[in-house]
Design a protein around this motif. Structure first.
Motif, PDB file in Angstrom:
ATOM      1  N   GLY A   1      25.358   0.401   2.165  1.00 11.07           N
ATOM      2  CA  GLY A   1      24.069   0.139   2.903  1.00 11.07           C
ATOM      3  C   GLY A   1      22.921   0.308   2.021  1.00 11.07           C
ATOM      4  N   LEU A   2      21.719  -0.172   2.632  1.00 10.07           N
ATOM      5  CA  LEU A   2      20.401   0.230   2.115  1.00 10.07           C
ATOM      6  C   LEU A   2      20.018   1.640   2.027  1.00 10.07           C
ATOM      7  CD1 LEU A   2      17.588  -0.866   0.660  1.00 10.07           C
ATOM      8  CD2 LEU A   2      16.883  -1.156   3.156  1.00 10.07           C
ATOM      9  N   GLU A   3      20.232   2.355   3.108  1.00  2.00           N
ATOM     10  CA  GLU A   3      19.998   3.869   2.729  1.00  2.00           C
ATOM     11  C   GLU A   3      20.841   4.666   1.637  1.00  2.00           C
ATOM     12  OE1 GLU A   3      20.712   7.826   5.813  1.00  2.00           O
ATOM     13  OE2 GLU A   3      21.052   5.895   6.577  1.00  2.00           O
ATOM     14  N   GLU A   4      22.059   4.130   1.449  1.00  3.27           N
ATOM     15  CA  GLU A   4      22.714   4.820   0.308  1.00  3.27           C
ATOM     16  C   GLU A   4      22.067   4.189  -1.091  1.00  3.27           C
ATOM     17  OE1 GLU A   4      25.417   4.851   3.824  1.00  3.27           O
ATOM     18  OE2 GLU A   4      23.968   3.518   2.871  1.00  3.27           O
ATOM     19  N   ALA A   5      21.644   2.744  -1.155  1.00  2.00           N
ATOM     20  CA  ALA A   5      21.276   2.195  -2.322  1.00  2.00           C
ATOM     21  C   ALA A   5      19.889   2.962  -2.633  1.00  2.00           C
ATOM     22  CB  ALA A   5      21.035   0.847  -2.065  1.00  2.00           C
ATOM     23  N   GLU A   6      19.148   3.463  -1.673  1.00  2.00           N
ATOM     24  CA  GLU A   6      17.987   4.034  -1.871  1.00  2.00           C
ATOM     25  C   GLU A   6      18.143   5.566  -2.679  1.00  2.00           C
ATOM     26  OE1 GLU A   6      14.215   3.204  -0.622  1.00  2.00           O
ATOM     27  OE2 GLU A   6      14.775   1.942   1.040  1.00  2.00           O
ATOM     28  N   VAL A   7      19.315   5.977  -2.514  1.00  2.00           N
ATOM     29  CA  VAL A   7      19.548   7.320  -3.298  1.00  2.00           C
ATOM     30  C   VAL A   7      19.638   6.849  -4.715  1.00  2.00           C
ATOM     31  CG1 VAL A   7      21.145   9.188  -3.289  1.00  2.00           C
ATOM     32  CG2 VAL A   7      20.423   8.330  -1.053  1.00  2.00           C
ATOM     33  N   VAL A   8      20.265   5.675  -5.244  1.00  2.00           N
ATOM     34  CA  VAL A   8      20.582   5.467  -6.579  1.00  2.00           C
ATOM     35  C   VAL A   8      19.541   4.845  -7.014  1.00  2.00           C
ATOM     36  CG1 VAL A   8      22.105   3.996  -7.504  1.00  2.00           C
ATOM     37  CG2 VAL A   8      23.132   5.337  -5.774  1.00  2.00           C
TER      38      VAL A   8
ATOM     39  N   VAL B   1      15.410   3.013  -7.238  1.00  2.00           N
ATOM     40  CA  VAL B   1      13.840   3.334  -6.788  1.00  2.00           C
ATOM     41  C   VAL B   1      13.607   1.815  -6.446  1.00  2.00           C
ATOM     42  CG1 VAL B   1      11.340   3.546  -7.268  1.00  2.00           C
ATOM     43  CG2 VAL B   1      13.186   4.759  -8.491  1.00  2.00           C
ATOM     44  N   PHE B   2      13.344   1.543  -5.030  1.00  2.00           N
ATOM     45  CA  PHE B   2      12.862   0.513  -4.560  1.00  2.00           C
ATOM     46  C   PHE B   2      11.269   0.161  -4.269  1.00  2.00           C
ATOM     47  CE2 PHE B   2      17.450   0.507  -3.610  1.00  2.00           C
ATOM     48  CZ  PHE B   2      17.794  -0.698  -3.021  1.00  2.00           C
ATOM     49  N   ASP B   3      10.731  -1.070  -4.459  1.00  2.00           N
ATOM     50  CA  ASP B   3       9.462  -1.333  -4.001  1.00  2.00           C
ATOM     51  C   ASP B   3       9.394  -2.228  -2.950  1.00  2.00           C
ATOM     52  OD1 ASP B   3       9.975  -3.612  -5.372  1.00  2.00           O
ATOM     53  OD2 ASP B   3       8.924  -3.285  -7.190  1.00  2.00           O
ATOM     54  N   HIS B   4       8.185  -2.709  -2.474  1.00  2.00           N
ATOM     55  CA  HIS B   4       8.276  -3.723  -1.448  1.00  2.00           C
ATOM     56  C   HIS B   4       8.879  -4.699  -1.582  1.00  2.00           C
ATOM     57  CE1 HIS B   4       4.946  -5.337  -4.016  1.00  2.00           C
ATOM     58  NE2 HIS B   4       5.042  -6.443  -3.260  1.00  2.00           N
ATOM     59  N   ARG B   5       8.921  -5.441  -2.929  1.00  2.00           N
ATOM     60  CA  ARG B   5       9.659  -6.481  -3.046  1.00  2.00           C
ATOM     61  C   ARG B   5      11.274  -6.385  -3.009  1.00  2.00           C
ATOM     62  NH1 ARG B   5       8.091  -7.652  -9.278  1.00  2.00           N
ATOM     63  NH2 ARG B   5       9.207  -5.539  -9.171  1.00  2.00           N
ATOM     64  N   ALA B   6      11.774  -5.473  -3.668  1.00  2.00           N
ATOM     65  CA  ALA B   6      13.116  -5.058  -3.424  1.00  2.00           C
ATOM     66  C   ALA B   6      13.546  -5.049  -1.986  1.00  2.00           C
ATOM     67  CB  ALA B   6      13.449  -3.942  -4.248  1.00  2.00           C
ATOM     68  N   ARG B   7      12.709  -4.210  -1.430  1.00  2.00           N
ATOM     69  CA  ARG B   7      12.961  -4.027   0.060  1.00  2.00           C
ATOM     70  C   ARG B   7      13.047  -5.353   0.945  1.00  2.00           C
ATOM     71  NH1 ARG B   7       9.878   0.621  -0.424  1.00  2.00           N
ATOM     72  NH2 ARG B   7      10.964   2.447  -0.650  1.00  2.00           N
ATOM     73  N   ALA B   8      12.222  -6.350   0.287  1.00  2.00           N
ATOM     74  CA  ALA B   8      12.099  -7.445   1.140  1.00  2.00           C
ATOM     75  C   ALA B   8      13.496  -8.656   0.816  1.00  2.00           C
ATOM     76  CB  ALA B   8      10.991  -8.328   0.888  1.00  2.00           C
ATOM     77  N   VAL B   9      13.736  -8.494  -0.391  1.00  2.00           N
ATOM     78  CA  VAL B   9      14.927  -9.341  -0.526  1.00  2.00           C
ATOM     79  C   VAL B   9      16.132  -8.607  -0.082  1.00  2.00           C
ATOM     80  CG1 VAL B   9      14.050 -10.605  -2.696  1.00  2.00           C
ATOM     81  CG2 VAL B   9      15.004  -8.432  -2.850  1.00  2.00           C
ATOM     82  N   ALA B  10      16.347  -7.331  -0.224  1.00  2.00           N
ATOM     83  CA  ALA B  10      17.268  -6.701   0.423  1.00  2.00           C
ATOM     84  C   ALA B  10      17.474  -6.986   1.720  1.00  2.00           C
ATOM     85  CB  ALA B  10      17.196  -5.353   0.079  1.00  2.00           C
TER      86      ALA B  10
ATOM     87  N   PHE C   1      18.890 -10.591   2.334  1.00  2.00           N
ATOM     88  CA  PHE C   1      20.088 -10.975   1.489  1.00  2.00           C
ATOM     89  C   PHE C   1      21.353 -10.015   1.437  1.00  2.00           C
ATOM     90  CE2 PHE C   1      16.795 -13.702  -0.369  1.00  2.00           C
ATOM     91  CZ  PHE C   1      17.257 -14.879   0.086  1.00  2.00           C
ATOM     92  N   TRP C   2      20.954  -9.064   2.050  1.00  2.00           N
ATOM     93  CA  TRP C   2      22.028  -7.881   1.926  1.00  2.00           C
ATOM     94  C   TRP C   2      22.372  -7.593   3.497  1.00  2.00           C
ATOM     95  CZ3 TRP C   2      20.239  -3.052  -1.568  1.00  2.00           C
ATOM     96  CH2 TRP C   2      20.426  -3.469  -2.948  1.00  2.00           C
ATOM     97  N   PRO C   3      23.743  -7.304   3.811  1.00  2.00           N
ATOM     98  CA  PRO C   3      24.710  -7.316   2.804  1.00  2.00           C
ATOM     99  C   PRO C   3      25.053  -8.776   2.254  1.00  2.00           C
ATOM    100  CG  PRO C   3      25.751  -7.131   5.049  1.00  2.00           C
ATOM    101  CD  PRO C   3      24.266  -6.989   5.158  1.00  2.00           C
ATOM    102  N   GLY C   4      25.284  -9.013   1.057  1.00  2.00           N
ATOM    103  CA  GLY C   4      25.614 -10.579   0.453  1.00  2.00           C
ATOM    104  C   GLY C   4      25.852 -10.418  -0.820  1.00  2.00           C
TER     105      GLY C   4
ATOM    106  N   ILE D   1      22.810  -2.673  -8.436  1.00  2.00           N
ATOM    107  CA  ILE D   1      23.471  -2.379  -7.219  1.00  2.00           C
ATOM    108  C   ILE D   1      23.371  -3.554  -6.422  1.00  2.00           C
ATOM    109  CG2 ILE D   1      22.406  -0.033  -7.424  1.00  2.00           C
ATOM    110  CD1 ILE D   1      20.264  -0.698  -5.560  1.00  2.00           C
ATOM    111  N   ARG D   2      24.483  -3.403  -5.458  1.00  2.00           N
ATOM    112  CA  ARG D   2      24.658  -4.427  -4.449  1.00  2.00           C
ATOM    113  C   ARG D   2      25.589  -3.905  -3.302  1.00  2.00           C
ATOM    114  NH1 ARG D   2      28.046  -8.759  -2.844  1.00  2.00           N
ATOM    115  NH2 ARG D   2      30.427  -8.807  -3.865  1.00  2.00           N
ATOM    116  N   VAL D   3      24.931  -4.519  -1.973  1.00  2.00           N
ATOM    117  CA  VAL D   3      25.734  -3.847  -1.050  1.00  2.00           C
ATOM    118  C   VAL D   3      26.663  -5.385  -0.452  1.00  2.00           C
ATOM    119  CG1 VAL D   3      25.450  -3.682   1.700  1.00  2.00           C
ATOM    120  CG2 VAL D   3      23.937  -2.593  -0.228  1.00  2.00           C
TER     121      VAL D   3
END
Length: 316
Positions: free
Chosen positions: A68-75, A77-86, A89-92, A119-121
């Motif tokens: 999930g996204l929570e685990e991905a953010e541990v690995v 660094v997300f900005d607003h663009r990364a959170r938007a596409v995640a 389209f995630w999971p996918g 990374i991907r979910v």
């Protein structure tokens, strides 16, 4: 050579697979794209075993799979663009290349020593259950010998890796059939590999066009090597008829010995691609040739053409 277990995709099979991953062993599992060859992404020796089992070049990065996204953010660094596409389209079937978070604990073998991480979910329920049960990031390239045709069934995994890995979880055929789209967001948005999410959908979500990036000489994401997904037989593209000695793979109005989609459906063609490529290779034999009918260059056709062009590339 060790025996490779075939595990059912039930609670017991997933628990066994998770235990093997925590022991540092390799387990192949289904995703919605292709079968992945999983190893603990925080364990240098487990990651080294992935490269050894596949015969994969060490400079070629791996994708880290997370539940999930929570685990991905541990690995990463997300900005607003990364959170938007995640969020869209995630999971996918979307992989993001982002800056590696300091202290993430990911083996440098996973990132090929780069300051970014892929990374991907995944959306497949078996993959998601396994990732949650394992409780750690799982590095997972496609579960096949490096450069060869990607696996979309458990039997394909065993064809190439039996005896080299601990287990495969049999979750049936993969629905999407081509690997994830890779989007680089460590700078300006770049399409690093076309795949299961059309580039047009990503551009719509980001509100800007994508550039392309990465190279075969210095890949910054998986799937960029010039010769990849290669069968034993030679491959010719954009064929409307077979030449002497060729196995013709049709699409839409071009009829062949085999067909990716008789109705010209790109979703069906993507799901069938690697399975049909294996069938055609078996029919052609090691000295034979395979010809593929033209595939439109939009939507999932872009990913299909990318895989076919690499399958047809000169072999090193």
């Amino acid at each position: 050579m060790d025996r490779t277990e075939t595990l059912p995709a039930d609670d017991a099979g997933i628990a066994r697979a998770a235990a093997l991953l925590r022991e540092g062993r390799l387990v192949a599992f289904p995703t919605e794209t292709v079968y992945g060859l999983g190893g603990d992404a925080t364990d240098d020796r487990a990651v080294a075993r992935i490269f050894e089992a596949k015969g994969r070049p060490r400079f070629n990065p791996l994708i880290v799979h997370l539940p999930g996204l929570e685990e991905a953010e541990v690995v990463a660094v997300f900005d607003h663009r990364a959170r938007a596409v995640a969020g869209a389209f995630w999971p996918g079937p979307l992989t993001l290349v982002l800056p590696l978070r300091e202290g993430a604990g990911i083996s440098p073998l996973v990132t090929a020593g780069l300051p970014t991480v892929a990374i991907r979910v995944p959306a497949h329920p078996v993959a998601r259950a396994l990732l949650r049960a394992a409780g750690r990031p799982v590095a997972a390239p496609s579960a096949n010998p490096s450069g060869r045709v990607s696996p979309t069934r458990a039997a394909h995994v065993l064809d190439g890796l039996a005896g080299r890995i601990a287990a495969v979880v049999d979750g049936g055929a993969c629905a999407v059939g081509v690997e994830s789209t890779i989007l680089g967001l460590d700078g300006e948005p770049r399409l690093l590999r076309p795949g299961g999410i059309p580039a047009e959908a990503l551009e719509a979500a980001l509100g800007q066009p994508l550039t392309t990036g990465g190279s075969a000489a210095k890949p910054n994401a998986p799937g960029q090597l010039a010769s990849h997904y290669a069968p034993g037989a030679m491959v010719r593209l954009n064929a409307r008829a077979a030449e002497t000695g060729e196995i013709l793979v049709g699409f839409g109005p071009v009829k062949g010995d085999l067909t990716l989609s008789p109705g010209g459906d790109l979703v069906e063609a993507a799901a069938n691609l690697f399975h049909i490529l294996r069938e055609a290779d078996a029919l052609a034999g090691p000295q034979g040739r395979i010809a593929f009918a033209p595939i439109p260059g939009h939507g999932l056709g872009r990913a299909i053409n990318d895989r076919l062009s690499r399958a047809a590339a000169p072999r090193g």
